[in-house]
Every structure is written in C-alpha cells, then in structure tokens.
Design a protein around this motif. Sequence first.
Motif, short mmCIF file in Angstrom:
data_model
loop_
_atom_site.label_atom_id
_atom_site.label_comp_id
_atom_site.label_asym_id
_atom_site.label_seq_id
_atom_site.Cartn_x
_atom_site.Cartn_y
_atom_site.Cartn_z
N GLU A 172 0.82 -1.21 0.00
CA GLU A 172 0.00 0.00 0.00
C GLU A 172 0.86 1.26 0.00
OE1 GLU A 172 -0.21 -2.57 2.11
OE2 GLU A 172 -2.24 -2.81 2.90
N GLU A 173 1.98 1.22 0.70
CA GLU A 173 2.87 2.39 0.75
C GLU A 173 3.55 2.61 -0.59
OE1 GLU A 173 5.52 2.33 4.11
OE2 GLU A 173 3.93 1.60 5.46
N GLN A 174 3.88 1.51 -1.29
CA GLN A 174 4.44 1.66 -2.63
C GLN A 174 3.43 2.32 -3.57
OE1 GLN A 174 6.45 -1.86 -4.28
NE2 GLN A 174 6.52 -2.74 -2.23
N LEU A 175 2.18 1.89 -3.49
CA LEU A 175 1.14 2.49 -4.32
C LEU A 175 0.90 3.94 -3.96
CD1 LEU A 175 -1.35 -0.52 -4.41
CD2 LEU A 175 0.21 0.20 -6.23
N ASP A 176 0.96 4.26 -2.66
CA ASP A 176 0.81 5.65 -2.22
C ASP A 176 1.92 6.53 -2.79
OD1 ASP A 176 -1.50 5.32 -0.74
OD2 ASP A 176 -0.46 5.01 1.16
N LEU A 177 3.13 5.98 -2.93
CA LEU A 177 4.24 6.74 -3.52
C LEU A 177 3.98 7.05 -4.99
CD1 LEU A 177 7.57 5.11 -2.21
CD2 LEU A 177 6.71 7.39 -1.70
N GLY A 178 3.21 6.18 -5.65
CA GLY A 178 2.92 6.37 -7.06
C GLY A 178 3.34 5.23 -7.96
N LEU A 179 3.90 4.15 -7.38
CA LEU A 179 4.29 3.00 -8.19
C LEU A 179 3.06 2.36 -8.81
CD1 LEU A 179 6.87 3.48 -6.52
CD2 LEU A 179 7.21 1.01 -6.47
N ARG A 180 3.17 1.95 -10.08
CA ARG A 180 2.03 1.36 -10.77
C ARG A 180 2.40 0.02 -11.42
NH1 ARG A 180 0.16 4.07 -7.66
NH2 ARG A 180 -1.19 5.90 -7.89
N ASN A 181 3.44 -0.59 -10.92
CA ASN A 181 3.82 -1.93 -11.36
C ASN A 181 4.35 -2.69 -10.15
OD1 ASN A 181 6.92 -3.11 -12.55
ND2 ASN A 181 5.03 -4.25 -12.78
N LEU A 182 3.90 -3.91 -9.98
CA LEU A 182 4.35 -4.75 -8.88
C LEU A 182 4.65 -6.15 -9.41
CD1 LEU A 182 1.53 -3.72 -6.37
CD2 LEU A 182 3.90 -2.90 -6.30
N GLU A 183 5.36 -6.92 -8.59
CA GLU A 183 5.65 -8.30 -8.97
C GLU A 183 5.36 -9.20 -7.78
OE1 GLU A 183 9.07 -10.37 -11.54
OE2 GLU A 183 9.81 -9.59 -9.63
N TYR A 184 4.54 -10.22 -8.03
CA TYR A 184 4.18 -11.20 -7.00
C TYR A 184 4.72 -12.58 -7.40
CZ TYR A 184 0.76 -8.13 -4.58
OH TYR A 184 0.15 -7.13 -3.85
N ASP A 185 5.45 -13.22 -6.51
CA ASP A 185 5.89 -14.60 -6.73
C ASP A 185 4.95 -15.53 -5.97
OD1 ASP A 185 8.06 -13.78 -8.20
OD2 ASP A 185 9.48 -13.93 -6.56
N VAL A 186 4.48 -16.57 -6.63
CA VAL A 186 3.56 -17.49 -5.96
C VAL A 186 4.16 -18.90 -5.94
CG1 VAL A 186 1.50 -16.15 -6.47
CG2 VAL A 186 2.25 -17.86 -8.11
N LYS B 196 -10.06 2.88 -2.52
CA LYS B 196 -9.86 4.22 -1.96
C LYS B 196 -9.39 5.21 -3.02
CE LYS B 196 -8.55 2.68 2.70
NZ LYS B 196 -7.41 2.60 3.66
N HIS B 197 -8.87 4.69 -4.15
CA HIS B 197 -8.33 5.54 -5.23
C HIS B 197 -8.89 5.04 -6.56
CE1 HIS B 197 -5.42 5.41 -1.87
NE2 HIS B 197 -5.20 6.67 -2.15
N PRO B 198 -10.20 5.14 -6.77
CA PRO B 198 -10.86 4.47 -7.90
C PRO B 198 -10.44 4.95 -9.29
CG PRO B 198 -12.37 5.98 -6.76
CD PRO B 198 -11.15 5.88 -5.91
N ASN B 199 -9.81 6.11 -9.38
CA ASN B 199 -9.43 6.63 -10.70
C ASN B 199 -7.95 6.44 -11.01
OD1 ASN B 199 -10.49 7.91 -13.07
ND2 ASN B 199 -9.38 9.77 -12.50
N HIS B 200 -7.30 5.52 -10.29
CA HIS B 200 -5.85 5.35 -10.48
C HIS B 200 -5.49 4.79 -11.86
CE1 HIS B 200 -5.93 0.92 -10.04
NE2 HIS B 200 -6.77 1.09 -9.04
N THR B 201 -4.29 5.11 -12.29
CA THR B 201 -3.74 4.51 -13.50
C THR B 201 -3.72 3.00 -13.32
OG1 THR B 201 -2.35 6.43 -13.93
CG2 THR B 201 -1.67 4.37 -14.96
N PRO B 202 -4.03 2.22 -14.35
CA PRO B 202 -3.99 0.76 -14.21
C PRO B 202 -2.66 0.28 -13.61
CG PRO B 202 -4.96 1.34 -16.29
CD PRO B 202 -4.47 2.62 -15.69
N ILE B 203 -2.76 -0.75 -12.81
CA ILE B 203 -1.58 -1.30 -12.14
C ILE B 203 -1.24 -2.64 -12.78
CG2 ILE B 203 -0.64 -2.12 -9.94
CD1 ILE B 203 -2.62 -0.04 -8.63
N PHE B 204 0.02 -2.80 -13.17
CA PHE B 204 0.50 -4.01 -13.84
C PHE B 204 1.15 -4.93 -12.81
CE2 PHE B 204 0.63 -0.38 -16.67
CZ PHE B 204 -0.05 -0.84 -17.79
N ILE B 205 0.66 -6.15 -12.72
CA ILE B 205 1.18 -7.12 -11.76
C ILE B 205 1.79 -8.29 -12.50
CG2 ILE B 205 0.68 -8.50 -9.71
CD1 ILE B 205 -0.18 -5.68 -9.23
N LEU B 206 3.10 -8.47 -12.35
CA LEU B 206 3.75 -9.64 -12.93
C LEU B 206 3.69 -10.80 -11.93
CD1 LEU B 206 4.84 -7.38 -14.81
CD2 LEU B 206 6.87 -8.80 -15.07
#
Length: 363
Positions: A74-88, A157-167
């Motif tokens: 959540e803090e990364q998104l608050d900073l403005g990051l719009r790409n994340l990576e999740y390992d499963v 909480k931020h419904p108009n955000h730029t799309p977020i890319f999740i690898l």
Amino acid sequence: MTLKNKISGLLLVSLFVLVSFNAEKENPIKLNDIQVIGSHNSYKIAIEKPLWNYLFKKDSVLAKSLQYTHIPIEEQLDLGLRNLEYDVLYDPKGGYYSNPKGLAIVKTLGKKPLEYDAANKLAQPGLKMFHIQDIDFRSHYLLFKEGLEALKKWSLKHPNHTPIFILINAKDSNKNLLKPLPFTKKALESIDAEIRSVFEDSQLITPDLVRGKFHTLEEAVLKKGWPDLDAVRGRFLFVLDEDETKINRYVDGHPGLKNRVLFVNAKEGKPEAAFRIVNNPVKDFEYIKELVAKGYMVRTRADDGTTEARTNDYSRFEKAKASGAQVISTDYYLPSTLFKSSYKVSFENNSFEKIKKSHHVQE
C-alpha cells in the motif's frame, strides 16, 4: 487592453481549449502510451542479518543479489508506483512451506530468529507468496490472496488510479532447497481462481477485454491497439512471467487466452502475444523499441541483482526509459537501507508514471 482585445483573447483561448479537447477525443491516450515505474519482488522483506551473513560466507554473489527490501504494498502504491511483482508457490493442502530451514540455521548460529508466521497463515491451503523457500522467505503477505486483497483495498480508496501491472512468477525451481510443488495446469489455474475470488471482471484488464471481436489477442493489439487509458482506470492487468512450458500449460484449452485472467510472455507471432518481458534494455534496446512501435506492451528492468545500486549506475535505467518500454521495474524507488548508496529510480519530479512524449496528441 480594450474590451475588443479582451473578447478576442477569450475567444482564442476558448478555441484552443476546444481544439485540444477534440484532438484528445479523436486521439485518446491509450494504455500503451504510458510509462510507469514499479517494484521487483514487491512483497519482499530483507533476509535477517544473521542468516544473510551465513549466506554471504557460503556464496557472497548470491547473498549480495538478495540484499534488498521493500516497504508494504500500500505504501508503494501511495508513492505512485504502478507496477508490482508477486511470486507465488503452490501449496493446495497448506503447511508445506511452514518451517523454512533458515530459521533453524539462525538458531544454530546461537541467535534467536525474528518472529515468523505467528498467525500460522502458512498452514492454510492456497498459494503462498515469498521469494526463495528456506533462505529468502520473509514477506509482507505470506498468502497470495492477502496480497491481492491489499491491492483491492487500496484501489477502492483511489478508484481513478492509472492501471496497475502485476507480474506473476509461478515458482517451482531451486530444487536444491525444499523441493517446491510443481506448477501443473491445475496449479496454474489456481492463480486465476484466487484472483477472481478477490476481483470482479470490472476491476481487471483481461485478454478477452483487449481482444474484443478480433480473432486473436495479437491481432487486436497490432491492428486496433490497447484500450483507451480513461476506460480502464481503476483496473489491474496481470501477466504470467514464465517460460514457454508453463505458458503452454496455462494456454492449453484456452486458445488465445480465452476466459483467462493472465496475459502471458508469448513471443511475437503467437495468438497470445501482446505483453512481452524483455529484461535487459541495454542489450535489447532496439528490439524493445521495435516491439513498442508495433503495439506490444513491454516490461523491462532498470536494475538487477543490486548491481546498479552498488555503483550508482543509471545507464540501464536511461536505456529503459528511452526504449519506450511501458513498464520499468526497479528495487530502488527508494535508496537502499541495507548498504550505502544514493541510487534511486524515478521520473522527473520524483514521479513514477507519465505519458510518453512520443504520443501523437502531444506532438
């Protein structure tokens, strides 16, 4: 200034605004006209010091490559990051990854390990989320579903955000450690199932949405292009960043990714090709530029294995920006707290997203 001049000035301003508005309507900003910076292995918490020191003595190169950490999602998104990576990691019965060997190693060193999984979440069935079993296992969200719920909570909480890319990396290697459970077709399908258990279709950018009425996904992005940015705000786009074997397993029975959640890193010419992972913007600079010019979306990396951060080397990031790749991943949207370095990746004015200058509306 005379009244006549004032009126003329106002008319000119109004005309400019109208022309700009019409140009925007005729040439809307597309999803692939943006460029965003995000994080790599976004859930990761640093390896605790005694274990890291132990690993450093065993393999200093490996240990140094793992010496990074992240703030909560959540803090990364608050900073403005719009790409994340999740390992499963696959764990259908639960409990398979509950006792990483690293905890025992710390004890053999005469140290007390930091608290780990006090709520016994790893005992639950379902996908787990951390980097490397046994040695790099600390995560802000041990459960993949928790990581997804954090995204949804922030998005609402931020419904108009730029799309977020999740690898998504479906991890089943490092067999010299605890042997991971393999990502069979059923295991890969569980990724879709967990995402759909958290998100509605209206919160996702799916291959079906992008394909529309075209025969293949690749044909859609090369001929029509990606959706208008404003039409997909508040949504998430997931990509399976895996080898051809797992991609084929995931695509099997779903030609062109029909009814699938994830895009895949399929090579050009394949029906599923739309989003490409090309991680070296120095070696593959011209290749990335070609892909972007044709209409593909591309993810690349500004740094790798802590190397650039240790030498404050921005050359790779500069190439990533200039390549036009829409998604740029880094471990250093904030400078390292684990070794001395001022290396930090962002666009101008400490931002992490922008409209690419090549977009025709701005020319």
